[in-house]
Design a protein around this motif. Structure first.
Motif, PDB file in Angstrom:
ATOM      1  N   GLY A  51       0.787  -1.226   0.000  1.00 48.03           N
ATOM      2  CA  GLY A  51       0.000   0.000   0.000  1.00 48.03           C
ATOM      3  C   GLY A  51       0.818   1.275   0.000  1.00 48.03           C
ATOM      4  O   GLY A  51       0.252   2.364   0.058  1.00 48.03           O
ATOM      5  N   VAL A  52       2.142   1.170  -0.097  1.00 51.24           N
ATOM      6  CA  VAL A  52       2.954   2.386  -0.091  1.00 51.24           C
ATOM      7  C   VAL A  52       2.887   3.138  -1.421  1.00 51.24           C
ATOM      8  O   VAL A  52       3.173   4.328  -1.480  1.00 51.24           O
ATOM      9  CB  VAL A  52       4.432   2.122   0.305  1.00 51.24           C
ATOM     10  N   VAL A  53       2.499   2.427  -2.486  1.00 57.38           N
ATOM     11  CA  VAL A  53       2.293   3.061  -3.792  1.00 57.38           C
ATOM     12  C   VAL A  53       0.914   2.668  -4.280  1.00 57.38           C
ATOM     13  O   VAL A  53       0.564   1.487  -4.307  1.00 57.38           O
ATOM     14  CB  VAL A  53       3.360   2.619  -4.816  1.00 57.38           C
ATOM     15  N   THR A  54       0.121   3.673  -4.636  1.00 56.85           N
ATOM     16  CA  THR A  54      -1.219   3.431  -5.157  1.00 56.85           C
ATOM     17  C   THR A  54      -1.354   4.148  -6.488  1.00 56.85           C
ATOM     18  O   THR A  54      -1.004   5.330  -6.600  1.00 56.85           O
ATOM     19  CB  THR A  54      -2.293   3.960  -4.178  1.00 56.85           C
ATOM     20  N   ALA A  55      -1.863   3.413  -7.481  1.00 63.00           N
ATOM     21  CA  ALA A  55      -2.074   3.986  -8.808  1.00 63.00           C
ATOM     22  C   ALA A  55      -3.555   3.929  -9.141  1.00 63.00           C
ATOM     23  O   ALA A  55      -4.239   2.970  -8.802  1.00 63.00           O
ATOM     24  CB  ALA A  55      -1.272   3.218  -9.854  1.00 63.00           C
ATOM     25  N   THR A  56      -4.025   4.952  -9.823  1.00 67.34           N
ATOM     26  CA  THR A  56      -5.410   5.001 -10.278  1.00 67.34           C
ATOM     27  C   THR A  56      -5.396   5.242 -11.781  1.00 67.34           C
ATOM     28  O   THR A  56      -4.724   6.162 -12.258  1.00 67.34           O
ATOM     29  CB  THR A  56      -6.191   6.137  -9.571  1.00 67.34           C
ATOM     30  N   LEU A  63      -3.466   6.834 -16.962  1.00 65.15           N
ATOM     31  CA  LEU A  63      -3.058   7.004 -15.576  1.00 65.15           C
ATOM     32  C   LEU A  63      -3.630   8.320 -15.052  1.00 65.15           C
ATOM     33  O   LEU A  63      -3.409   9.376 -15.636  1.00 65.15           O
ATOM     34  CB  LEU A  63      -1.527   7.005 -15.469  1.00 65.15           C
ATOM     35  N   VAL A  64      -4.392   8.236 -13.965  1.00 72.50           N
ATOM     36  CA  VAL A  64      -5.038   9.410 -13.385  1.00 72.50           C
ATOM     37  C   VAL A  64      -4.200   9.966 -12.243  1.00 72.50           C
ATOM     38  O   VAL A  64      -4.000  11.173 -12.133  1.00 72.50           O
ATOM     39  CB  VAL A  64      -6.465   9.062 -12.881  1.00 72.50           C
ATOM     40  N   SER A  65      -3.705   9.069 -11.382  1.00 77.68           N
ATOM     41  CA  SER A  65      -2.899   9.538 -10.252  1.00 77.68           C
ATOM     42  C   SER A  65      -2.003   8.435  -9.723  1.00 77.68           C
ATOM     43  O   SER A  65      -2.270   7.241  -9.923  1.00 77.68           O
ATOM     44  CB  SER A  65      -3.801  10.048  -9.120  1.00 77.68           C
ATOM     45  N   VAL A  66      -0.962   8.868  -9.044  1.00 76.46           N
ATOM     46  CA  VAL A  66      -0.059   7.969  -8.326  1.00 76.46           C
ATOM     47  C   VAL A  66       0.158   8.586  -6.957  1.00 76.46           C
ATOM     48  O   VAL A  66       0.497   9.767  -6.845  1.00 76.46           O
ATOM     49  CB  VAL A  66       1.303   7.821  -9.046  1.00 76.46           C
ATOM     50  N   ALA A  67      -0.086   7.797  -5.915  1.00 83.49           N
ATOM     51  CA  ALA A  67       0.156   8.258  -4.546  1.00 83.49           C
ATOM     52  C   ALA A  67       1.296   7.432  -3.970  1.00 83.49           C
ATOM     53  O   ALA A  67       1.292   6.199  -4.069  1.00 83.49           O
ATOM     54  CB  ALA A  67      -1.100   8.089  -3.703  1.00 83.49           C
ATOM     55  N   ILE A  68       2.262   8.137  -3.388  1.00 83.68           N
ATOM     56  CA  ILE A  68       3.442   7.470  -2.835  1.00 83.68           C
ATOM     57  C   ILE A  68       3.582   7.873  -1.373  1.00 83.68           C
ATOM     58  O   ILE A  68       3.684   9.057  -1.048  1.00 83.68           O
ATOM     59  CB  ILE A  68       4.718   7.856  -3.613  1.00 83.68           C
ATOM     60  N   ASP A  69       3.587   6.864  -0.510  1.00 85.30           N
ATOM     61  CA  ASP A  69       3.815   7.104   0.915  1.00 85.30           C
ATOM     62  C   ASP A  69       5.271   7.553   1.071  1.00 85.30           C
ATOM     63  O   ASP A  69       6.180   6.919   0.530  1.00 85.30           O
ATOM     64  CB  ASP A  69       3.576   5.797   1.687  1.00 85.30           C
ATOM     65  N   PRO A  70       5.516   8.635   1.798  1.00 84.31           N
ATOM     66  CA  PRO A  70       6.891   9.123   1.977  1.00 84.31           C
ATOM     67  C   PRO A  70       7.854   8.052   2.510  1.00 84.31           C
ATOM     68  O   PRO A  70       9.056   8.100   2.223  1.00 84.31           O
ATOM     69  CB  PRO A  70       6.742  10.275   2.984  1.00 84.31           C
ATOM     70  N   GLU A  71       7.323   7.077   3.239  1.00 86.42           N
ATOM     71  CA  GLU A  71       8.189   6.002   3.751  1.00 86.42           C
ATOM     72  C   GLU A  71       8.773   5.159   2.624  1.00 86.42           C
ATOM     73  O   GLU A  71       9.795   4.498   2.805  1.00 86.42           O
ATOM     74  CB  GLU A  71       7.399   5.106   4.705  1.00 86.42           C
ATOM     75  N   ALA A  72       8.132   5.178   1.463  1.00 84.38           N
ATOM     76  CA  ALA A  72       8.615   4.380   0.337  1.00 84.38           C
ATOM     77  C   ALA A  72       9.761   5.050  -0.391  1.00 84.38           C
ATOM     78  O   ALA A  72      10.430   4.431  -1.213  1.00 84.38           O
ATOM     79  CB  ALA A  72       7.476   4.124  -0.640  1.00 84.38           C
ATOM     80  N   LEU A  81      11.294   1.807  -5.758  1.00 84.38           N
ATOM     81  CA  LEU A  81      10.136   2.686  -5.894  1.00 84.38           C
ATOM     82  C   LEU A  81       9.604   2.649  -7.325  1.00 84.38           C
ATOM     83  O   LEU A  81       8.397   2.570  -7.547  1.00 84.38           O
ATOM     84  CB  LEU A  81      10.504   4.115  -5.490  1.00 84.38           C
ATOM     85  N   GLN A  82      10.498   2.669  -8.294  1.00 88.12           N
ATOM     86  CA  GLN A  82      10.079   2.589  -9.691  1.00 88.12           C
ATOM     87  C   GLN A  82       9.339   1.280  -9.965  1.00 88.12           C
ATOM     88  O   GLN A  82       8.304   1.267 -10.639  1.00 88.12           O
ATOM     89  CB  GLN A  82      11.294   2.716 -10.617  1.00 88.12           C
ATOM     90  N   ASP A  83       9.866   0.186  -9.431  1.00 87.55           N
ATOM     91  CA  ASP A  83       9.218  -1.118  -9.614  1.00 87.55           C
ATOM     92  C   ASP A  83       7.825  -1.150  -8.976  1.00 87.55           C
ATOM     93  O   ASP A  83       6.885  -1.726  -9.539  1.00 87.55           O
ATOM     94  CB  ASP A  83      10.081  -2.239  -9.021  1.00 87.55           C
ATOM     95  N   LEU A  84       7.699  -0.529  -7.798  1.00 90.58           N
ATOM     96  CA  LEU A  84       6.393  -0.487  -7.130  1.00 90.58           C
ATOM     97  C   LEU A  84       5.388   0.320  -7.942  1.00 90.58           C
ATOM     98  O   LEU A  84       4.213  -0.048  -8.041  1.00 90.58           O
ATOM     99  CB  LEU A  84       6.531   0.096  -5.719  1.00 90.58           C
ATOM    100  N   ILE A  85       5.835   1.413  -8.540  1.00 92.47           N
ATOM    101  CA  ILE A  85       4.945   2.232  -9.370  1.00 92.47           C
ATOM    102  C   ILE A  85       4.484   1.439 -10.585  1.00 92.47           C
ATOM    103  O   ILE A  85       3.288   1.405 -10.906  1.00 92.47           O
ATOM    104  CB  ILE A  85       5.635   3.548  -9.793  1.00 92.47           C
TER     105      ILE A  85
END
Length: 118
Positions: A51-56, A63-72, A81-85
């Motif tokens: 859940g540290v990276v969420t894509a919509t 692609l509408v949005s990408v949310a990245i938890d600062p901990e990531a 981080l790139q792989d998670l996105i």
């Protein structure tokens, strides 16, 4: 008169049957256009890395949005981080495709119309 033909058309099919088939095809086309519009108005969300990276993505597969938890965000491991996105975006796109296929299958009764661009 040739065998298999009569005054009402080919092979004994009356004009009413053909008109009925045309009406059914037109209704299916209208239903499919409506379903496509509904699908395009939806958004699909997916997360990666717990859940540290969420894509919509939209139903238009944008692609509408990408949310990245600062901990990531680890400056020493940008590749993770790139792989998670990528994983989150691909999963959201998979959900959009799966929903579209499911909706179209309901309308077509399982007919494979992929070769027709549908």
């Amino acid at each position: 008169m040739a065998k298999g033909f009569n005054s009402r058309g080919m092979g004994g099919m009356g004009g009413g049957n053909m008109n009925n088939m045309i009406r059914q095809a037109q209704k299916m086309q209208q239903d499919m256009l409506k379903a496509q519009e509904e699908l395009e108005s939806k958004n699909y969300e997916a997360a990666a890395g717990g859940g540290v990276v969420t894509a919509t993505v939209s139903g238009k597969k944008e692609l509408v949005s990408v949310a990245i938890d600062p901990e990531a965000v680890d400056p020493d491991d940008v590749e993770m981080l790139q792989d998670l996105i990528v994983a989150a975006v691909n999963e959201a796109l998979r959900k959009a495709n799966e929903d579209a296929a499911s909706q179209m299958s309901k309308l077509t009764g399982g007919l494979n119309l992929g070769g027709l661009g549908l």
